[in-house]
Design a protein around this motif. Structure first.
Motif, short mmCIF file in Angstrom:
data_model
loop_
_atom_site.label_atom_id
_atom_site.label_comp_id
_atom_site.label_asym_id
_atom_site.label_seq_id
_atom_site.Cartn_x
_atom_site.Cartn_y
_atom_site.Cartn_z
N LEU A 285 0.83 -1.22 0.05
CA LEU A 285 -0.16 -0.06 -0.28
C LEU A 285 0.84 1.21 -0.11
O LEU A 285 0.46 2.43 -0.62
N VAL A 286 2.07 1.22 0.53
CA VAL A 286 2.85 2.49 0.82
C VAL A 286 3.99 2.43 -0.28
O VAL A 286 4.01 3.49 -1.03
N GLU A 287 4.79 1.33 -0.33
CA GLU A 287 5.98 1.42 -1.22
C GLU A 287 5.34 0.94 -2.58
O GLU A 287 6.33 0.89 -3.63
N LYS A 288 4.30 0.19 -2.59
CA LYS A 288 3.81 -0.49 -4.00
C LYS A 288 4.86 -1.30 -4.74
O LYS A 288 5.12 -1.12 -5.96
N VAL A 289 5.44 -1.96 -3.90
CA VAL A 289 6.55 -3.00 -4.20
C VAL A 289 6.17 -4.03 -5.64
O VAL A 289 6.82 -4.33 -6.07
N HIS A 290 4.58 -4.18 -5.49
CA HIS A 290 4.27 -5.29 -6.40
C HIS A 290 4.27 -4.73 -8.11
O HIS A 290 4.19 -5.44 -8.85
N LEU A 291 4.52 -3.17 -8.07
CA LEU A 291 4.53 -2.62 -9.69
C LEU A 291 6.13 -2.41 -9.93
O LEU A 291 6.13 -2.10 -10.92
N ARG A 292 6.96 -2.88 -9.05
CA ARG A 292 8.22 -3.04 -9.58
C ARG A 292 8.56 -3.77 -10.76
O ARG A 292 7.98 -5.13 -10.64
N ALA A 293 9.47 -3.73 -11.67
CA ALA A 293 9.71 -4.62 -12.67
C ALA A 293 10.55 -5.66 -12.31
O ALA A 293 10.72 -6.61 -12.64
N SER A 294 11.21 -5.65 -10.91
CA SER A 294 11.90 -6.82 -10.50
C SER A 294 11.17 -7.93 -10.01
O SER A 294 11.51 -9.00 -9.60
N THR A 295 9.60 -7.62 -9.88
CA THR A 295 8.88 -8.74 -9.56
C THR A 295 8.56 -9.66 -10.70
O THR A 295 8.31 -10.85 -10.51
N GLY A 296 9.03 -9.15 -11.92
CA GLY A 296 8.63 -10.05 -13.15
C GLY A 296 7.12 -10.06 -13.70
O GLY A 296 6.83 -10.79 -14.54
N LEU A 297 6.36 -9.13 -12.97
CA LEU A 297 5.16 -9.04 -13.18
C LEU A 297 4.55 -7.65 -14.07
O LEU A 297 5.51 -6.62 -13.80
N ASP A 298 3.80 -7.76 -14.85
CA ASP A 298 3.16 -6.47 -15.47
C ASP A 298 1.61 -6.68 -15.54
O ASP A 298 1.09 -7.52 -16.03
N TRP A 299 1.09 -5.94 -14.56
CA TRP A 299 -0.39 -6.05 -14.25
C TRP A 299 -1.00 -5.60 -15.44
O TRP A 299 -2.35 -5.88 -15.52
N ARG A 300 -0.36 -4.86 -16.37
CA ARG A 300 -1.29 -4.51 -17.56
C ARG A 300 -1.61 -5.74 -18.51
O ARG A 300 -2.52 -5.60 -19.39
N LEU A 301 -0.80 -6.68 -18.14
CA LEU A 301 -1.24 -7.96 -19.12
C LEU A 301 -2.09 -8.66 -18.29
O LEU A 301 -2.12 -9.04 -17.11
N LYS A 302 -3.17 -8.98 -19.18
CA LYS A 302 -4.22 -9.86 -18.64
C LYS A 302 -4.59 -10.86 -19.84
O LYS A 302 -5.50 -10.68 -20.38
N ARG A 303 -3.59 -11.98 -19.80
CA ARG A 303 -3.86 -12.79 -20.72
C ARG A 303 -5.06 -13.86 -20.63
O ARG A 303 -5.23 -13.90 -19.48
N PRO A 304 -5.75 -14.20 -21.59
CA PRO A 304 -6.76 -15.04 -21.35
C PRO A 304 -6.55 -16.57 -20.72
O PRO A 304 -5.45 -16.86 -20.75
N TRP A 305 -7.39 -16.84 -19.82
CA TRP A 305 -7.22 -18.04 -19.05
C TRP A 305 -6.94 -19.23 -20.02
O TRP A 305 -5.80 -20.01 -19.72
N ASP A 306 -7.43 -19.34 -21.32
CA ASP A 306 -7.04 -20.55 -22.22
C ASP A 306 -5.79 -20.38 -22.85
O ASP A 306 -5.04 -21.44 -23.19
N GLU A 307 -5.18 -19.04 -22.73
CA GLU A 307 -3.77 -18.94 -23.07
C GLU A 307 -2.63 -19.51 -21.99
O GLU A 307 -1.68 -19.96 -22.54
N THR A 308 -2.92 -19.23 -20.80
CA THR A 308 -2.00 -19.49 -19.69
C THR A 308 -2.30 -20.82 -19.16
O THR A 308 -1.40 -21.11 -18.37
N ILE A 309 -3.36 -21.37 -19.32
CA ILE A 309 -3.73 -22.67 -18.31
C ILE A 309 -2.72 -23.86 -18.49
O ILE A 309 -2.29 -24.46 -17.63
N ASP A 310 -2.21 -24.03 -19.77
CA ASP A 310 -1.32 -24.92 -20.09
C ASP A 310 -0.08 -24.82 -19.38
O ASP A 310 0.81 -25.66 -18.61
N TRP A 311 0.38 -23.27 -19.31
CA TRP A 311 1.49 -23.14 -18.60
C TRP A 311 1.40 -23.42 -16.88
O TRP A 311 2.23 -23.85 -16.19
N SER A 312 0.21 -23.02 -16.47
CA SER A 312 -0.23 -23.08 -14.93
C SER A 312 -0.09 -24.62 -14.77
O SER A 312 0.27 -24.95 -13.53
N ILE A 313 -0.54 -25.49 -15.49
CA ILE A 313 -0.65 -26.92 -15.33
C ILE A 313 0.51 -27.25 -15.13
O ILE A 313 0.96 -28.06 -14.09
#
Length: 445
Positions: A78-106
């Motif tokens: 909430l304060v430092e917003k670490v979840h937005l850092r590039a070092s997390t490996g995450l990009d919250w703007r990416l919202k891939r469809p479930w059917d595109e990622t489910i094989d990776w997830s399994i």
């Protein structure tokens, strides 16, 4: 000047973790300790059933983890917003469809669950895990099996939609197991190293939680007010509780959205050997072990008995050393763990030396045990104790060097910090110059 002849900036490289993270966790832990100590009065005030004493049991110690972890997580997000850092490996703007990622997830879930199965097999095979104090850790991990299994499914599926590279080290291990796609052996090794570190040290940290917490909650502070040395011993125990509680949170919350994930485990065999011999079951320096330096050495309380002023000064010094040690853990916030790279810490006591915990811990042992003073009166025994403790200190120096080698390999920022410390660090720069001076004198002789 740097090694390449360029002028080095006098400004210390910024830390990947702010000081605030660990201290808000510490505040939460302290609040819980006060509540646990004052529970009978609180129960009376709230009209709760009477007859229960202070909250000093094993479950209260676990609640201390929540009391420290929740403030750290909330502050980080909430304060430092670490979840937005590039070092997390995450990009919250990416919202891939479930059917595109489910094989990776399994595939990733297959790798994750297989990893947990390997850890369970390791705990089952390790006889020491069914002896004190590990019984409590095995019980806690047993409680977590079903929630972790159930929670991992939505967590992995949700995260893969936002990961820049969903085919991470865990995916590669899963791909190796299911044999569906190409996988990389280096990524599999990184995954297994990270999880072995988490499993080995995490179980140890959970196991040692209850005893220290119980002592701190049950201690009679009123009996210590006119006995400052006893109060100092209590403060030392309290500081060790800070270290264990915050450190355990660090092992448990290795999560990418918190930017606290293990980016790599130490790849050097020497680093693993140097670390593992400091912990059970491979520990070399505990009572009765190969490097036991306490033979007929009862320590400072024995030798300073009857010398109240000296004992008080010594007690304050030992409290100070323990405070540095605990501070070195707290400053990691959510990222404390052995043998890992999880970002670069340059603040707190790390502004003075690259290894404040090792330095303060070893100084504490030398000053608390006074290994050269023995009740047998034997000069030989005192010398042997000193040599054995010297060997222990040498192991910690070895650990420090292997950790530096790991971080120098991984992060340009650490290489910058390493150089800065050698030039400007209060302790490190002086030790470096002393070493250079001794080397010059040795070369001239």
């Amino acid at each position: 000047m740097s090694a390449g002849g360029e002028t080095m900036a006098a400004e210390r490289p910024p830390s990947d973790v702010s000081s605030a993270v660990g201290f808000v966790g510490l505040a939460g832990l302290l609040a819980w300790i006060v509540i646990a100590r004052q529970y009978p009065a609180i129960a009376d005030l709230l009209g709760l059933p009477a007859g229960r004493g202070v909250l000093s049991g094993s479950r209260a110690a676990l609640a201390g983890l929540l009391a420290s972890a929740v403030p750290m997580v909330l502050w980080s997000v909430l304060v430092e917003k670490v979840h937005l850092r590039a070092s997390t490996g995450l990009d919250w703007r990416l919202k891939r469809p479930w059917d595109e990622t489910i094989d990776w997830s399994i595939t990733k879930l297959a790798g994750l669950w297989a990893t947990w199965a390997l850890l369970c097999a390791f705990y089952w095979l390790g006889a020491w895990y069914w002896q004190p104090p590990y019984g409590f850790a095995m019980q806690v991990l047993g409680w977590l099996v079903v929630p972790l299994f159930a929670g991992s499914i939505p967590y992995v599926i949700w995260l893969d939609r936002h990961l820049v590279n969903p085919r991470d080290a865990c995916w590669h291990f899963g791909a190796m197991l299911v044999g569906r796609e190409a996988w990389e052996s280096d990524a599999v090794k990184r995954h297994l190293r990270a999880w072995f570190i988490k499993g080995f040290f995490g179980a140890f940290m959970i196991a040692i939680l209850p005893d220290g917490f119980r002592y701190v909650v049950e201690a009679d502070l009123s009996s210590m007010l006119d006995r400052p040395v006893r109060l100092a011993l209590f403060l030392i125990s309290l500081l060790f509780v800070f270290d264990v509680q915050i450190g355990t949170v660090g092992y448990l919350l290795t999560m990418k959205p918190l930017d606290a994930h293990i980016r790599s485990g130490n790849p050097f065999l020497a680093g693993w050997i140097a670390a593992l011999v400091c912990y059970p079951p491979l520990m070399l320096m505990d009572t009765g072990d190969v490097l036991d330096y306490r033979s007929n050495a009862p320590g400072w309380l024995h030798w300073f008995a009857g010398h109240d002023a000296l004992a008080l000064v010594w007690a304050v010094w030992l409290v100070f050393l323990t405070a540095i040690y605990a501070w070195a853990t707290v400053i990691f916030g959510l990222r404390f763990s052995n043998l890992t790279y999880r970002g670069v810490i340059t603040n707190g006591p790390f502004r003075w030396t690259r290894h404040p915990a090792y330095l303060s811990k070893n100084l504490f042992w030398w000053c608390a045990v006074l290994p050269f003073l023995v009740t047998s009166g034997s000069v030989v025994e005192g010398l042997r104790n000193a040599l054995l403790l010297g060997a222990v200190s040498a192991i910690y120096y070895w650990r420090a060097r292997t950790e530096e080698a790991h971080l120098l390999l991984e992060d340009a920022k650490y290489r910058e910090f390493y150089a800065w410390m050698g030039e400007y660090g209060l302790v490190t720069s002086r030790l470096r110059r002393l070493g250079q001076s001794l080397a010059r004198r040795g070369g001239a002789s």
